[in-house]
Design a protein around this motif. Structure first.
Motif, PDB file in Angstrom:
ATOM      1  N   PRO A 271       1.397  10.677   0.951  1.00  0.00           N
ATOM      2  CA  PRO A 271       1.483  10.996  -0.481  1.00  0.00           C
ATOM      3  C   PRO A 271       1.028   9.854  -1.385  1.00  0.00           C
ATOM      4  CG  PRO A 271       3.489  11.658   0.647  1.00  0.00           C
ATOM      5  CD  PRO A 271       2.679  10.866   1.630  1.00  0.00           C
ATOM      6  N   VAL A 272       1.179   8.615  -0.903  1.00  0.00           N
ATOM      7  CA  VAL A 272       0.763   7.443  -1.659  1.00  0.00           C
ATOM      8  C   VAL A 272      -0.190   6.638  -0.794  1.00  0.00           C
ATOM      9  CG1 VAL A 272       1.516   5.335  -2.826  1.00  0.00           C
ATOM     10  CG2 VAL A 272       2.958   7.378  -2.909  1.00  0.00           C
ATOM     11  N   MET A 273      -1.258   6.152  -1.404  1.00  0.00           N
ATOM     12  CA  MET A 273      -2.257   5.349  -0.692  1.00  0.00           C
ATOM     13  C   MET A 273      -2.351   3.984  -1.371  1.00  0.00           C
ATOM     14  SD  MET A 273      -5.135   8.296  -0.318  1.00  0.00           S
ATOM     15  CE  MET A 273      -6.275   7.165   0.415  1.00  0.00           C
ATOM     16  N   ILE A 274      -2.898   3.018  -0.625  1.00  0.00           N
ATOM     17  CA  ILE A 274      -3.143   1.711  -1.222  1.00  0.00           C
ATOM     18  C   ILE A 274      -4.606   1.335  -1.043  1.00  0.00           C
ATOM     19  CG2 ILE A 274      -2.337   0.437   0.833  1.00  0.00           C
ATOM     20  CD1 ILE A 274      -1.287  -1.690  -1.323  1.00  0.00           C
ATOM     21  N   GLY A 275      -5.275   1.117  -2.175  1.00  0.00           N
ATOM     22  CA  GLY A 275      -6.645   0.610  -2.182  1.00  0.00           C
ATOM     23  C   GLY A 275      -6.575  -0.909  -2.053  1.00  0.00           C
ATOM     24  N   VAL A 276      -7.117  -1.437  -0.985  1.00  0.00           N
ATOM     25  CA  VAL A 276      -6.902  -2.831  -0.609  1.00  0.00           C
ATOM     26  C   VAL A 276      -7.854  -3.793  -1.325  1.00  0.00           C
ATOM     27  CG1 VAL A 276      -7.026  -4.460   1.325  1.00  0.00           C
ATOM     28  CG2 VAL A 276      -6.014  -2.196   1.654  1.00  0.00           C
ATOM     29  N   ARG A 277      -7.275  -4.865  -1.840  1.00  0.00           N
ATOM     30  CA  ARG A 277      -8.045  -6.003  -2.323  1.00  0.00           C
ATOM     31  C   ARG A 277      -8.017  -7.119  -1.289  1.00  0.00           C
ATOM     32  NH1 ARG A 277      -6.216  -4.661  -7.848  1.00  0.00           N
ATOM     33  NH2 ARG A 277      -4.321  -5.791  -7.426  1.00  0.00           N
ATOM     34  N   GLU A 278      -6.861  -7.271  -0.631  1.00  0.00           N
ATOM     35  CA  GLU A 278      -6.728  -8.344   0.369  1.00  0.00           C
ATOM     36  C   GLU A 278      -5.614  -7.981   1.349  1.00  0.00           C
ATOM     37  OE1 GLU A 278      -5.130 -12.009  -1.170  1.00  0.00           O
ATOM     38  OE2 GLU A 278      -6.011 -13.169   0.464  1.00  0.00           O
ATOM     39  N   ILE A 279      -5.817  -8.396   2.598  1.00  0.00           N
ATOM     40  CA  ILE A 279      -4.756  -8.302   3.616  1.00  0.00           C
ATOM     41  C   ILE A 279      -4.661  -9.661   4.275  1.00  0.00           C
ATOM     42  CG2 ILE A 279      -3.964  -7.200   5.735  1.00  0.00           C
ATOM     43  CD1 ILE A 279      -5.716  -4.803   5.077  1.00  0.00           C
ATOM     44  N   ARG A 280      -3.446 -10.146   4.411  1.00  0.00           N
ATOM     45  CA  ARG A 280      -3.259 -11.412   5.125  1.00  0.00           C
ATOM     46  C   ARG A 280      -2.058 -11.299   6.051  1.00  0.00           C
ATOM     47  NH1 ARG A 280       0.555 -14.928   3.637  1.00  0.00           N
ATOM     48  NH2 ARG A 280       1.779 -14.470   1.808  1.00  0.00           N
ATOM     49  N   ALA A 281      -2.137 -11.994   7.174  1.00  0.00           N
ATOM     50  CA  ALA A 281      -1.058 -12.014   8.146  1.00  0.00           C
ATOM     51  C   ALA A 281       0.161 -12.708   7.552  1.00  0.00           C
ATOM     52  CB  ALA A 281      -1.508 -12.705   9.416  1.00  0.00           C
ATOM     53  N   VAL A 282       1.330 -12.240   7.923  1.00  0.00           N
ATOM     54  CA  VAL A 282       2.594 -12.836   7.493  1.00  0.00           C
ATOM     55  C   VAL A 282       3.256 -13.421   8.734  1.00  0.00           C
ATOM     56  CG1 VAL A 282       4.861 -12.367   6.524  1.00  0.00           C
ATOM     57  CG2 VAL A 282       2.861 -11.208   5.606  1.00  0.00           C
TER      58      VAL A 282
ATOM     59  N   LEU B 260      -4.264  -5.212  13.220  1.00  0.00           N
ATOM     60  CA  LEU B 260      -3.573  -3.987  13.648  1.00  0.00           C
ATOM     61  C   LEU B 260      -2.352  -4.353  14.477  1.00  0.00           C
ATOM     62  CD1 LEU B 260      -6.420  -1.522  14.651  1.00  0.00           C
ATOM     63  CD2 LEU B 260      -4.659  -1.129  12.938  1.00  0.00           C
ATOM     64  N   GLY B 261      -1.227  -3.726  14.161  1.00  0.00           N
ATOM     65  CA  GLY B 261       0.005  -3.965  14.898  1.00  0.00           C
ATOM     66  C   GLY B 261       0.758  -5.217  14.481  1.00  0.00           C
ATOM     67  N   LYS B 262       0.251  -5.928  13.507  1.00  0.00           N
ATOM     68  CA  LYS B 262       0.878  -7.175  13.059  1.00  0.00           C
ATOM     69  C   LYS B 262       1.490  -7.003  11.670  1.00  0.00           C
ATOM     70  CE  LYS B 262      -1.935 -10.346  15.669  1.00  0.00           C
ATOM     71  NZ  LYS B 262      -2.397  -9.903  16.737  1.00  0.00           N
ATOM     72  N   LYS B 263       2.444  -7.882  11.378  1.00  0.00           N
ATOM     73  CA  LYS B 263       3.053  -7.884  10.056  1.00  0.00           C
ATOM     74  C   LYS B 263       2.076  -8.520   9.069  1.00  0.00           C
ATOM     75  CE  LYS B 263       7.451  -8.552   7.950  1.00  0.00           C
ATOM     76  NZ  LYS B 263       8.841  -8.807   8.263  1.00  0.00           N
ATOM     77  N   VAL B 264       1.866  -7.834   7.944  1.00  0.00           N
ATOM     78  CA  VAL B 264       0.885  -8.276   6.956  1.00  0.00           C
ATOM     79  C   VAL B 264       1.431  -8.114   5.543  1.00  0.00           C
ATOM     80  CG1 VAL B 264      -1.113  -7.703   8.409  1.00  0.00           C
ATOM     81  CG2 VAL B 264      -0.194  -5.990   6.835  1.00  0.00           C
ATOM     82  N   GLU B 265       0.773  -8.807   4.617  1.00  0.00           N
ATOM     83  CA  GLU B 265       0.976  -8.586   3.192  1.00  0.00           C
ATOM     84  C   GLU B 265      -0.311  -7.973   2.668  1.00  0.00           C
ATOM     85  OE1 GLU B 265       2.842 -11.391   0.057  1.00  0.00           O
ATOM     86  OE2 GLU B 265       0.661 -11.704  -0.027  1.00  0.00           O
ATOM     87  N   VAL B 266      -0.202  -6.809   2.058  1.00  0.00           N
ATOM     88  CA  VAL B 266      -1.364  -6.104   1.528  1.00  0.00           C
ATOM     89  C   VAL B 266      -1.299  -6.154   0.001  1.00  0.00           C
ATOM     90  CG1 VAL B 266      -2.605  -3.911   1.416  1.00  0.00           C
ATOM     91  CG2 VAL B 266      -1.436  -4.573   3.528  1.00  0.00           C
ATOM     92  N   THR B 267      -2.380  -6.615  -0.604  1.00  0.00           N
ATOM     93  CA  THR B 267      -2.504  -6.632  -2.057  1.00  0.00           C
ATOM     94  C   THR B 267      -3.507  -5.554  -2.444  1.00  0.00           C
ATOM     95  OG1 THR B 267      -2.117  -9.015  -2.084  1.00  0.00           O
ATOM     96  CG2 THR B 267      -3.085  -8.045  -4.063  1.00  0.00           C
ATOM     97  N   GLY B 268      -3.124  -4.710  -3.393  1.00  0.00           N
ATOM     98  CA  GLY B 268      -4.030  -3.660  -3.817  1.00  0.00           C
ATOM     99  C   GLY B 268      -3.404  -2.787  -4.890  1.00  0.00           C
ATOM    100  N   SER B 269      -4.023  -1.650  -5.130  1.00  0.00           N
ATOM    101  CA  SER B 269      -3.521  -0.722  -6.139  1.00  0.00           C
ATOM    102  C   SER B 269      -3.134   0.594  -5.478  1.00  0.00           C
ATOM    103  CB  SER B 269      -4.560  -0.506  -7.236  1.00  0.00           C
ATOM    104  OG  SER B 269      -5.765  -0.050  -6.669  1.00  0.00           O
TER     105      SER B 269
END
Length: 110
Positions: free
Chosen positions: A98-109, A77-86
């Motif tokens: 209006p748009v949501m992301i279903g997460v497969r993975e989150i990693r810190a950047v 939370l509060g950090k820059k991340v890369e989110v992979t999902g649909s």
């Protein structure tokens, strides 16, 4: 889909009216991914209400759907991340963007 941004916890009004915490609605916390760069999203072929299905342009905030696994990612939370999902369109009172992301993975950047 891979998107880069910052995860923020945001409070929205919940039941009974979903309009105002100050006027008595329960507060509900949701995680929002604030993107570094806005995105455009085409119509969603699986959207349940075809009359409301339209492209979503210049989207900078997406509600994150982790399927309940928020503890694992709380340190991000509060950090820059890369989110992979649909991506999907929000269509219920519980969908806050209006748009949501279903997460497969989150990693810190870095």
């Amino acid at each position: 889909m891979k998107l880069v941004g910052v995860i923020k916890n945001r409070t929205f009004p919940g039941p009974p009216n979903y309009k105002s915490v100050a006027k008595g609605d329960e507060p509900e916390d949701y995680w929002i991914l604030t993107l570094d760069n806005p995105i455009d999203v085409a119509e969603d072929p699986e959207y349940p209400v075809p009359d409301e299905n339209r492209p979503q342009l210049n989207q900078r905030e997406l509600q994150i759907d982790l399927g309940g696994d928020y503890t694992t990612y709380a340190k991000l939370l509060g950090k820059k991340v890369e989110v992979t999902g649909s991506l999907s369109q929000g269509f219920t009172v519980h969908h806050k963007t209006p748009v949501m992301i279903g997460v497969r993975e989150i990693r810190a950047v870095e």
